[in-house]
Design a protein around this motif. Structure first.
Motif, PDB file in Angstrom:
ATOM      1  N   LYS A   1      -0.402  46.078  20.361  1.00  0.00           N
ATOM      2  CA  LYS A   1      -1.459  45.697  19.464  1.00  0.00           C
ATOM      3  C   LYS A   1      -1.322  46.666  18.203  1.00  0.00           C
TER       4      LYS A   1
ATOM      5  N   GLU B   1      -0.542  32.604  18.834  1.00  0.00           N
ATOM      6  CA  GLU B   1      -2.009  33.084  18.906  1.00  0.00           C
ATOM      7  C   GLU B   1      -2.283  33.318  17.187  1.00  0.00           C
ATOM      8  N   ASN B   2      -3.208  33.636  16.812  1.00  0.00           N
ATOM      9  CA  ASN B   2      -3.387  33.961  15.397  1.00  0.00           C
ATOM     10  C   ASN B   2      -3.779  35.423  15.177  1.00  0.00           C
ATOM     11  N   LYS B   3      -4.083  35.699  13.913  1.00  0.00           N
ATOM     12  CA  LYS B   3      -4.169  36.966  13.377  1.00  0.00           C
ATOM     13  C   LYS B   3      -5.115  38.081  14.397  1.00  0.00           C
ATOM     14  N   GLY B   4      -5.940  37.135  15.025  1.00  0.00           N
ATOM     15  CA  GLY B   4      -6.745  38.062  15.924  1.00  0.00           C
ATOM     16  C   GLY B   4      -7.468  37.271  17.028  1.00  0.00           C
TER      17      GLY B   4
ATOM     18  N   THR C   1     -12.483  39.358  20.781  1.00  0.00           N
ATOM     19  CA  THR C   1     -13.336  40.266  21.006  1.00  0.00           C
ATOM     20  C   THR C   1     -14.747  40.044  20.328  1.00  0.00           C
TER      21      THR C   1
ATOM     22  N   ARG D   1       0.505  43.862   9.888  1.00  0.00           N
ATOM     23  CA  ARG D   1      -0.266  42.719  10.053  1.00  0.00           C
ATOM     24  C   ARG D   1       0.129  41.609   8.918  1.00  0.00           C
TER      25      ARG D   1
ATOM     26  N   ARG E   1      -4.625  49.372  27.196  1.00  0.00           N
ATOM     27  CA  ARG E   1      -3.648  48.644  26.290  1.00  0.00           C
ATOM     28  C   ARG E   1      -3.286  49.612  25.201  1.00  0.00           C
TER      29      ARG E   1
ATOM     30  N   ILE F   1      -8.054  40.749  25.991  1.00  0.00           N
ATOM     31  CA  ILE F   1      -9.022  41.054  27.082  1.00  0.00           C
ATOM     32  C   ILE F   1      -9.828  39.999  27.234  1.00  0.00           C
ATOM     33  N   THR F   2     -10.042  39.107  25.974  1.00  0.00           N
ATOM     34  CA  THR F   2     -10.969  37.996  26.096  1.00  0.00           C
ATOM     35  C   THR F   2     -10.385  36.860  26.877  1.00  0.00           C
TER      36      THR F   2
HETATM   37  C1  LIG Z   1      -2.894  39.363  17.333  1.00  0.00           C
HETATM   38  C2  LIG Z   1      -3.925  39.344  18.246  1.00  0.00           C
HETATM   39  N1  LIG Z   1      -4.025  38.364  19.325  1.00  0.00           N
HETATM   40  C3  LIG Z   1      -5.075  38.356  20.052  1.00  0.00           C
HETATM   41  C4  LIG Z   1      -6.362  39.178  19.992  1.00  0.00           C
HETATM   42  C5  LIG Z   1      -7.411  38.773  20.804  1.00  0.00           C
HETATM   43  O1  LIG Z   1      -7.507  39.925  21.691  1.00  0.00           O
HETATM   44  P1  LIG Z   1      -8.907  40.469  22.359  1.00  0.00           P
HETATM   45  O2  LIG Z   1      -9.329  39.539  23.107  1.00  0.00           O
HETATM   46  O3  LIG Z   1      -8.194  41.742  23.379  1.00  0.00           O
HETATM   47  O4  LIG Z   1      -9.844  40.901  21.363  1.00  0.00           O
HETATM   48  C6  LIG Z   1      -6.305  39.888  18.958  1.00  0.00           C
HETATM   49  C7  LIG Z   1      -7.399  40.814  18.786  1.00  0.00           C
HETATM   50  O5  LIG Z   1      -7.827  41.497  17.905  1.00  0.00           O
HETATM   51  C8  LIG Z   1      -5.222  40.106  18.101  1.00  0.00           C
HETATM   52  O6  LIG Z   1      -5.292  40.968  17.091  1.00  0.00           O
END
Ligand SMILES: Cc1ncc(COP(=O)(O)O)c(C=O)c1O
Length: 314
Positions: free
Chosen positions: A157, A191-194, A254, A161, A53, A217-218
């Motif tokens: 990614k 989605e959200n910030k992470g 993650t 931010r 990715r 990935i999660t």
């Molecule tokens: C904006 C955003 N959405 C979703 C995710 C979840 O991604 P992953 O499951 O690969 O951690 C992240 C991870 O940091 C992210 O930054």
């Protein structure tokens, strides 16, 4: 405890001495791609997927870091290896930040730059999320909307931010512990910030398409676990109405894998407790990675806080 080491463009530095130029594109423009991988029992989880990715993000951002994906994978394993003495009894994050590089402070941005490759590690501190495994979090939609993919595709990614940060601050005005879930310009969940977002409606696990969201990935792993458990899945457009009327909801990311959400904009999701499908998926995650992910997080809490939390669990 041993010292953590940071890799920057070919050299290792103790964390406190790891520095980049003030003219780096990451600092000046947020022009930087990123990945965050975690370990389970010190084994990196789906590292190759994170690296692939990362390379897709770099390609779309039109720069090349000069290493092949294979070289990046070897290097990452070396960074982990060198840092393991600092993580006795603790899992770790492995974070890649790769920017277009530093450039002289002139108007001419066409100067050839050397990309800045930074790989650092951090303790997998799960205390912030731990209570949510038991009582669930409060998911809130901020007034700010997701940056549309036509402007910046969330599948890249990247470290720009500001939009996520402002949206999260808006959510915290509603509830200091709120977890944002951004809507796109059409009012669909993103989605959200992470993290990515899921809900369960009549036994079907649903998640937004990746039109305006990172393909986490999660997220991918959770869909795979669900399919293996015989839980039907659907990637589709979802609106706030779907969450208000859902049986269960959760975020995926993650560090925490699955973070149950038991309230949405002040209303209970389903019964307002962590539901059976979410529990099955959490168990599926633990089985997959060979450790109890909920216990790992709860064990990091002080004993009195953990007991209080478990005593108020429904
Ligand atoms: C904006 C955003 N959405 C979703 C995710 C979840 O991604 P992953 O499951 O690969 O951690 C992240 C991870 O940091 C992210 O930054």
């Amino acid at each position: 405890m041993a010292e953590r080491l940071v890799y920057i463009n070919g050299d290792y530095y103790p964390e406190a001495e790891a520095k980049i130029s003030v003219f780096d594109s990451a600092v000046m423009l947020g022009d930087c791609v990123t990945e965050s991988t975690r370990t389970f029992n010190h084994v990196p989880f789906r590292l190759r997927d994170h690296i692939e990715r990362l390379y897709k993000s770099m390609k779309v951002c039109r720069f090349d870091c000069g290493l092949s994906p294979d070289e990046m994978e070897c290097l990452t394993l070396e960074v982990i290896e060198r840092n393991l003495p600092a993580y006795e009894g603790m899992d770790l994050w492995i974070v890649h930040n790769i920017s277009r590089g530093a450039y002289p402070p002139t108007g001419d941005q066409s100067t050839k730059r050397t990309p800045t490759i930074i790989i650092h590690t951090a303790p997998m501190d799960l205390r912030y999320w731990a209570p949510f495994y038991v009582i669930g979090c409060h998911a809130v939609t901020p007034p700010s909307r997701m940056v549309p993919a036509q402007s910046l595709d969330a599948k890249i990614k990247n470290r720009s931010r500001m939009a996520y940060t402002l949206a999260e601050l808006e959510c915290k005005l509603v509830d200091p512990m709120a977890q944002g879930i951004l809507l796109d310009l059409d009012g669909c969940l993103t989605e959200n910030k992470g993290g990515n977002f899921f809900l369960v409606q009549e036994g079907v696990l649903k998640t937004p398409r990746t039109l305006n969201a990172l393909n986490g990935i999660t997220r991918q792993t959770t869909l795979e676990i669900a399919r293996n458990l015989g839980i039907p899945t659907l990637e589709t457009d979802l609106q706030p109405y779907d969450v208000y009327t859902a049986d269960e909801a959760f975020f995926t990311s993650t560090p925490y894998c699955i973070m149950p959400a038991t309230r949405f904009n002040g209303l209970p999701v389903g019964e307002g407790v962590v539901g059976p499908v979410t529990r099955r998926l959490l168990q599926g995650w633990s089985d997959l990675v060979g450790l109890d992910i909920v216990q790992q997080a709860l064990q990091q809490l002080p004993a009195d806080q953990r007991e209080e939390l478990l005593s108020c669990a429904p």
